[in-house]
Write a protein that holds these residues in place. Structure first.
Motif, PDB file in Angstrom:
ATOM      1  N   THR A  78       0.832  -1.200   0.000  1.00 18.16           N
ATOM      2  CA  THR A  78       0.000   0.000   0.000  1.00 18.16           C
ATOM      3  C   THR A  78       0.866   1.249   0.000  1.00 18.16           C
ATOM      4  O   THR A  78       1.894   1.300   0.673  1.00 18.16           O
ATOM      5  CB  THR A  78      -0.896   0.025   1.267  1.00 18.16           C
ATOM      6  N   TYR A  79       0.423   2.251  -0.765  1.00 16.58           N
ATOM      7  CA  TYR A  79       0.991   3.584  -0.659  1.00 16.58           C
ATOM      8  C   TYR A  79       0.077   4.383   0.255  1.00 16.58           C
ATOM      9  O   TYR A  79      -1.125   4.482   0.019  1.00 16.58           O
ATOM     10  CB  TYR A  79       1.058   4.282  -2.012  1.00 16.58           C
ATOM     11  N   LEU A  80       0.655   4.962   1.294  1.00 25.12           N
ATOM     12  CA  LEU A  80      -0.080   5.793   2.244  1.00 25.12           C
ATOM     13  C   LEU A  80       0.340   7.237   2.007  1.00 25.12           C
ATOM     14  O   LEU A  80       1.501   7.599   2.217  1.00 25.12           O
ATOM     15  CB  LEU A  80       0.234   5.366   3.677  1.00 25.12           C
ATOM     16  N   LEU A  81      -0.597   8.051   1.528  1.00 24.43           N
ATOM     17  CA  LEU A  81      -0.312   9.463   1.288  1.00 24.43           C
ATOM     18  C   LEU A  81      -0.186  10.161   2.640  1.00 24.43           C
ATOM     19  O   LEU A  81      -1.157  10.295   3.374  1.00 24.43           O
ATOM     20  CB  LEU A  81      -1.438  10.091   0.455  1.00 24.43           C
ATOM     21  N   GLN A  82       1.028  10.568   2.981  1.00 24.88           N
ATOM     22  CA  GLN A  82       1.283  11.208   4.269  1.00 24.88           C
ATOM     23  C   GLN A  82       1.139  12.719   4.203  1.00 24.88           C
ATOM     24  O   GLN A  82       0.767  13.356   5.173  1.00 24.88           O
ATOM     25  CB  GLN A  82       2.686  10.849   4.773  1.00 24.88           C
ATOM     26  N   LEU A  83       1.483  13.313   3.061  1.00 25.40           N
ATOM     27  CA  LEU A  83       1.447  14.763   2.937  1.00 25.40           C
ATOM     28  C   LEU A  83       1.408  15.108   1.463  1.00 25.40           C
ATOM     29  O   LEU A  83       2.027  14.409   0.655  1.00 25.40           O
ATOM     30  CB  LEU A  83       2.715  15.362   3.565  1.00 25.40           C
ATOM     31  N   PHE A  84       0.667  16.150   1.120  1.00 24.88           N
ATOM     32  CA  PHE A  84       0.775  16.666  -0.237  1.00 24.88           C
ATOM     33  C   PHE A  84       0.582  18.170  -0.240  1.00 24.88           C
ATOM     34  O   PHE A  84      -0.087  18.727   0.612  1.00 24.88           O
ATOM     35  CB  PHE A  84      -0.172  15.952  -1.212  1.00 24.88           C
ATOM     36  N   ALA A 100      -0.005   4.469  -7.575  1.00 28.28           N
ATOM     37  CA  ALA A 100      -0.263   3.203  -6.882  1.00 28.28           C
ATOM     38  C   ALA A 100      -0.647   2.114  -7.889  1.00 28.28           C
ATOM     39  O   ALA A 100      -0.148   0.981  -7.811  1.00 28.28           O
ATOM     40  CB  ALA A 100      -1.358   3.377  -5.829  1.00 28.28           C
ATOM     41  N   PHE A 101      -1.528   2.444  -8.828  1.00 28.10           N
ATOM     42  CA  PHE A 101      -1.890   1.482  -9.881  1.00 28.10           C
ATOM     43  C   PHE A 101      -0.645   1.025 -10.641  1.00 28.10           C
ATOM     44  O   PHE A 101      -0.455  -0.163 -10.887  1.00 28.10           O
ATOM     45  CB  PHE A 101      -2.889   2.101 -10.876  1.00 28.10           C
ATOM     46  N   ASP A 102       0.213   1.982 -11.034  1.00 27.84           N
ATOM     47  CA  ASP A 102       1.417   1.664 -11.806  1.00 27.84           C
ATOM     48  C   ASP A 102       2.344   0.708 -11.069  1.00 27.84           C
ATOM     49  O   ASP A 102       3.110  -0.022 -11.693  1.00 27.84           O
ATOM     50  CB  ASP A 102       2.202   2.939 -12.151  1.00 27.84           C
ATOM     51  N   ASN A 103       2.288   0.737  -9.737  1.00 26.60           N
ATOM     52  CA  ASN A 103       3.184  -0.088  -8.926  1.00 26.60           C
ATOM     53  C   ASN A 103       2.462  -1.244  -8.234  1.00 26.60           C
ATOM     54  O   ASN A 103       2.982  -1.804  -7.264  1.00 26.60           O
ATOM     55  CB  ASN A 103       3.910   0.803  -7.915  1.00 26.60           C
ATOM     56  N   ASN A 104       1.256  -1.568  -8.718  1.00 24.88           N
ATOM     57  CA  ASN A 104       0.465  -2.695  -8.185  1.00 24.88           C
ATOM     58  C   ASN A 104       0.296  -2.622  -6.674  1.00 24.88           C
ATOM     59  O   ASN A 104       0.492  -3.603  -5.959  1.00 24.88           O
ATOM     60  CB  ASN A 104       1.099  -4.034  -8.586  1.00 24.88           C
ATOM     61  N   ARG A 105      -0.063  -1.438  -6.208  1.00 27.46           N
ATOM     62  CA  ARG A 105      -0.277  -1.244  -4.773  1.00 27.46           C
ATOM     63  C   ARG A 105      -1.659  -0.665  -4.520  1.00 27.46           C
ATOM     64  O   ARG A 105      -2.265  -0.054  -5.390  1.00 27.46           O
ATOM     65  CB  ARG A 105       0.771  -0.287  -4.204  1.00 27.46           C
ATOM     66  N   LYS A 106      -2.102  -0.817  -3.293  1.00 26.69           N
ATOM     67  CA  LYS A 106      -3.318  -0.161  -2.833  1.00 26.69           C
ATOM     68  C   LYS A 106      -2.961   1.286  -2.493  1.00 26.69           C
ATOM     69  O   LYS A 106      -1.790   1.630  -2.357  1.00 26.69           O
ATOM     70  CB  LYS A 106      -3.857  -0.856  -1.578  1.00 26.69           C
TER      71      LYS A 106
END
Length: 180
Positions: A78-84, A100-106
């Protein structure tokens, strides 16, 4: 969720180096992003770096062609968006979801802002109400921010127990990685 569609309009992101210059750039973007909202402030680039770059789980700093920046915590699946910090929230979030899609992650993010929740709904992300834990070293700071003069739960016209919006924090803008 497994039903989340890939964003139709998303740009590729590039990983940028996590250093003091990057922390300073993010800090400057955050200053303009939150002009009229209550938010956490990082007194120096080092404080921001310590909070978002030096975490127990590795992070990546991603940037799109417009200069929008996202700090992603890279959990195993999973990629967790911590800050943007972005000029266009929808584009930035769509780019992160696409990454996330490009790297097969949630993909997971947290928000206390209704406008960001609406963007996520429009992008097809699943929405789930949750909880925020606030551990204040100096409770008077929270009282001051919320204009509360009595006990923790509040008793004046803007008590913490009766939020003015669907979300508890009202006009606070809190990102996942913020720590006091």
């Amino acid at each position: 969720t497994p039903d989340t569609p890939r964003p139709k309009h998303a740009a590729a992101l590039r990983v940028i180096e996590k250093n003091e210059a990057t922390a300073k750039e993010i800090q400057e973007k955050l200053k303009t992003r939150y002009v009229d909202r209550l938010h956490f402030v990082y007194p120096s680039p080092k404080d921001l770096s310590d909070n978002f770059f030096q975490r127990a789980v590795p992070t990546e700093v991603l940037q799109d062609e417009t200069g929008s920046v996202a700090v992603i915590e890279t959990k195993p699946d999973t990629y967790l968006l911590q800050l943007f910090a972005a000029d266009n929230d929808e584009t930035c979030i769509a780019n992160a979801v696409n990454h996330a899609f490009d790297n097969n992650r949630k993909f997971f993010m947290f928000s206390t802002c209704n406008d960001l929740t609406d963007i996520c709904k429009e992008l097809g992300l699943g929405i789930k109400p949750g909880y925020v834990t606030v551990l204040m070293a100096d409770e008077s700071k929270l009282r001051s921010a919320k204009n509360i003069s009595s006990d923790w739960a509040g008793s004046n016209s803007t008590p913490l127990t009766q939020p003015e919006s669907e979300w508890f924090l009202g006009e606070w803008d809190v990102q996942s990685g913020d720590r006091t």
